[in-house]
Design a protein around this motif. Structure first.
Motif, mmCIF file in Angstrom:
data_model
loop_
_atom_site.group_PDB
_atom_site.id
_atom_site.type_symbol
_atom_site.label_atom_id
_atom_site.label_comp_id
_atom_site.label_asym_id
_atom_site.label_seq_id
_atom_site.Cartn_x
_atom_site.Cartn_y
_atom_site.Cartn_z
ATOM 1 N N CYS A 175 0.839 -1.206 0.000
ATOM 2 C CA CYS A 175 0.000 0.000 0.000
ATOM 3 C C CYS A 175 0.877 1.260 0.000
ATOM 4 O O CYS A 175 1.994 1.227 0.533
ATOM 5 N N PRO A 176 0.355 2.361 -0.538
ATOM 6 C CA PRO A 176 1.130 3.610 -0.494
ATOM 7 C C PRO A 176 1.486 3.970 0.952
ATOM 8 O O PRO A 176 0.659 3.834 1.841
ATOM 9 N N GLY A 177 2.736 4.351 1.150
ATOM 10 C CA GLY A 177 3.178 4.779 2.487
ATOM 11 C C GLY A 177 3.579 3.657 3.414
ATOM 12 O O GLY A 177 4.005 3.894 4.548
ATOM 13 N N CYS A 178 3.438 2.406 2.988
ATOM 14 C CA CYS A 178 3.779 1.258 3.846
ATOM 15 C C CYS A 178 5.262 1.309 4.261
ATOM 16 O O CYS A 178 6.134 1.586 3.443
ATOM 17 N N GLY A 179 5.518 0.990 5.529
ATOM 18 C CA GLY A 179 6.896 0.978 6.033
ATOM 19 C C GLY A 179 7.785 -0.038 5.343
ATOM 20 O O GLY A 179 9.017 0.071 5.388
ATOM 21 N N ASN A 180 7.181 -1.015 4.706
ATOM 22 C CA ASN A 180 7.991 -2.054 4.047
ATOM 23 C C ASN A 180 8.898 -1.491 2.947
ATOM 24 O O ASN A 180 9.945 -2.064 2.658
ATOM 25 N N PHE A 181 8.491 -0.377 2.342
ATOM 26 C CA PHE A 181 9.335 0.202 1.276
ATOM 27 C C PHE A 181 10.720 0.579 1.821
ATOM 28 O O PHE A 181 11.730 0.412 1.141
ATOM 29 N N ALA A 182 10.732 1.102 3.058
ATOM 30 C CA ALA A 182 12.018 1.513 3.647
ATOM 31 C C ALA A 182 12.897 0.281 3.893
ATOM 32 O O ALA A 182 14.119 0.324 3.694
ATOM 33 N N ILE A 183 12.279 -0.817 4.312
ATOM 34 C CA ILE A 183 13.058 -2.039 4.570
ATOM 35 C C ILE A 183 13.609 -2.591 3.252
ATOM 36 O O ILE A 183 14.757 -3.041 3.170
ATOM 37 N N GLU A 184 12.793 -2.518 2.217
ATOM 38 C CA GLU A 184 13.265 -2.965 0.890
ATOM 39 C C GLU A 184 14.477 -2.136 0.445
ATOM 40 O O GLU A 184 15.498 -2.682 0.004
ATOM 41 N N MET A 185 14.364 -0.831 0.605
ATOM 42 C CA MET A 185 15.456 0.059 0.174
ATOM 43 C C MET A 185 16.731 -0.243 0.970
ATOM 44 O O MET A 185 17.825 -0.343 0.401
ATOM 45 N N ALA A 186 16.570 -0.401 2.284
ATOM 46 C CA ALA A 186 17.738 -0.666 3.143
ATOM 47 C C ALA A 186 18.372 -2.008 2.771
ATOM 48 O O ALA A 186 19.603 -2.161 2.772
ATOM 49 N N THR A 187 17.543 -2.978 2.419
ATOM 50 C CA THR A 187 18.059 -4.307 2.055
ATOM 51 C C THR A 187 18.833 -4.238 0.737
ATOM 52 O O THR A 187 19.883 -4.868 0.580
ATOM 53 N N LYS A 188 18.325 -3.457 -0.188
ATOM 54 C CA LYS A 188 19.031 -3.319 -1.474
ATOM 55 C C LYS A 188 20.387 -2.640 -1.270
ATOM 56 O O LYS A 188 21.390 -3.038 -1.867
ATOM 57 N N LYS A 189 20.406 -1.637 -0.411
ATOM 58 C CA LYS A 189 21.687 -0.960 -0.151
ATOM 59 C C LYS A 189 22.660 -1.919 0.508
ATOM 60 O O LYS A 189 23.858 -1.920 0.197
ATOM 61 N N LEU A 190 22.155 -2.739 1.401
ATOM 62 C CA LEU A 190 23.008 -3.721 2.085
ATOM 63 C C LEU A 190 23.556 -4.739 1.076
ATOM 64 O O LEU A 190 24.749 -5.070 1.074
ATOM 65 N N HIS B 24 19.234 5.464 10.037
ATOM 66 C CA HIS B 24 19.392 4.646 11.248
ATOM 67 C C HIS B 24 19.105 3.174 10.925
ATOM 68 O O HIS B 24 19.843 2.270 11.324
ATOM 69 N N LEU B 25 18.046 2.959 10.168
ATOM 70 C CA LEU B 25 17.670 1.597 9.785
ATOM 71 C C LEU B 25 18.814 0.917 9.015
ATOM 72 O O LEU B 25 19.189 -0.228 9.285
ATOM 73 N N GLN B 26 19.372 1.678 8.082
ATOM 74 C CA GLN B 26 20.489 1.159 7.290
ATOM 75 C C GLN B 26 21.662 0.761 8.195
ATOM 76 O O GLN B 26 22.235 -0.327 8.072
ATOM 77 N N PHE C 12 23.849 -14.670 16.612
ATOM 78 C CA PHE C 12 22.438 -14.386 16.315
ATOM 79 C C PHE C 12 22.137 -12.904 16.503
ATOM 80 O O PHE C 12 22.236 -12.377 17.610
ATOM 81 N N SER C 13 21.752 -12.233 15.415
ATOM 82 C CA SER C 13 21.422 -10.818 15.524
ATOM 83 C C SER C 13 19.948 -10.614 15.190
ATOM 84 O O SER C 13 19.404 -11.243 14.271
ATOM 85 N N PHE C 14 19.344 -9.742 15.968
ATOM 86 C CA PHE C 14 17.908 -9.504 15.832
ATOM 87 C C PHE C 14 17.659 -8.007 15.713
ATOM 88 O O PHE C 14 18.087 -7.235 16.568
ATOM 89 N N VAL C 15 16.979 -7.607 14.631
ATOM 90 C CA VAL C 15 16.623 -6.188 14.463
ATOM 91 C C VAL C 15 15.103 -6.074 14.379
ATOM 92 O O VAL C 15 14.480 -6.588 13.447
ATOM 93 N N GLU C 16 14.533 -5.442 15.375
ATOM 94 C CA GLU C 16 13.099 -5.160 15.323
ATOM 95 C C GLU C 16 12.934 -3.839 14.574
ATOM 96 O O GLU C 16 13.477 -2.817 14.993
ATOM 97 N N VAL C 17 12.203 -3.888 13.459
ATOM 98 C CA VAL C 17 11.989 -2.653 12.702
ATOM 99 C C VAL C 17 10.532 -2.224 12.903
ATOM 100 O O VAL C 17 9.606 -2.937 12.483
#
Ligand SMILES: Cc1ncc(C[n+]2csc(CCOP(=O)(O)OP(=O)(O)O)c2C)c(N)n1
Ligand code: SF4
Length: 267
Positions: free
Chosen positions: A13-28, A171-173, A185-190
């Protein structure tokens, strides 16, 4: 990042927080080299990240991204392996997998898309939903207390614990990069607002703040926010410690682990 993109139409959906996680994952993935990482996901809105990031991946069953990631890491210890999971996915459906991976100190990274509802199936309460949450499975308000997932993974033995927010891209990145660098074991709650069913953006913008350093007492800091109405939500690294990792212990067959007399077999 063109080779990390796909032609698949995006249905978030527009504005969904998942877009930021996708972007951060691509940069990683770009930073590590796409051939050096593998990702897994469960089932849910979060899991569509598998469809949108062009790296080696495994779309699992609901609640099972963590054991699949642990298996990939065991088979190929050279890979950086990340499991993307939802709160319904790993706190309801597959919670035992999360606990055991933390307990073993599997050298994987779990990224929890914390939107605090079962979003893909149109708003039911999860173990992370606040008390009183009105949803399609709690029309009169959720009568249960939410689980503090950071407290849970800490008790289970996670050696790296962090929290970030999709409204804080840099920060997420940074949290993802630090988590993947960590051995164990690393855990990141986003904190990932679901703009359609539970838009927590205003609350997180108001209450979240970045910790300046890793707290001395992780347990205490982790409890600063109770997932109900707390005033402040700390972001950052809560815990980072060195401990033997599961995959290396497996390689040596546990021969470095001292066997206590009482456990020696008589046969
Ligand atoms: C074993 C099993 N139980 C239930 C479902 C139905 N189901 C599919 S997606 C979903 C919700 C997922 O919620 P969550 O893991 O929180 O992810 P989100 O959609 O919020 O990102 C459910 C219950 C399923 N696919 N498999
Ligand atoms: S339902 Fe919520 S989590 Fe799913 S795509 Fe839409 S905004 Fe995102």
């Amino acid at each position: 990042m063109s080779d990390l993109n796909v032609d698949t139409p995006n249905t978030w959906c527009p504005g969904c927080g998942n877009f930021a996680i996708e972007m951060a994952t691509k940069k990683l993935a770009k930073k590590l080299g796409k051939e050096n990482i593998a990702i897994t996901a469960g089932i849910g809105c979060h899991a569509k990240i598998i469809d949108y990031v062009n790296v080696n991946s495994f779309y699992g069953l609901h609640g099972r991204p963590v054991p699949v990631a642990a298996g990939i890491k065991l088979a190929n210890p050279e890979l950086k392996v990340l499991a993307f999971s939802g709160d319904g996915d790993s706190l309801n459906e597959g919670v035992s997998h999360l606990i055991h991976a933390a307990k073993r100190n599997s050298d994987i990274t779990v990224v929890l898309h914390q939107n605090r509802n079962f979003a893909l199936t149109v708003k039911q309460f999860t173990a992370s939903s606040p008390k009183g949450f009105v949803s399609n499975s709690s029309p009169s308000g959720n009568i249960e207390e939410p689980i503090n997932v950071l407290d849970l993974v800490n008790s289970a033995g996670a050696t790296f614990i962090a929290r970030s927010f999709t409204g804080e891209m840099k920060h997420l990145q940074e949290m993802l990069e630090k988590a993947v660098e960590h051995k164990g074991f690393s855990f990141v709650e986003v904190l990932q607002p679901c703009t359609t069913w539970y838009d927590t953006n205003p609350e997180y913008r108001e209450k979240s703040y970045k910790m300046k350093k890793i707290p001395q007492k992780a347990e205490k800091k982790i409890k600063e926010w109770d997932y109900n109405n707390g005033d402040k939500i700390p972001l950052g690294i809560f815990k980072r410690e060195d401990k033997p990792v599961f995959e290396e212990e497996m390689k040596t067959g546990g021969d470095k682990v001292p066997v206590k007399k009482i456990f020696e077999s008589k046969v």
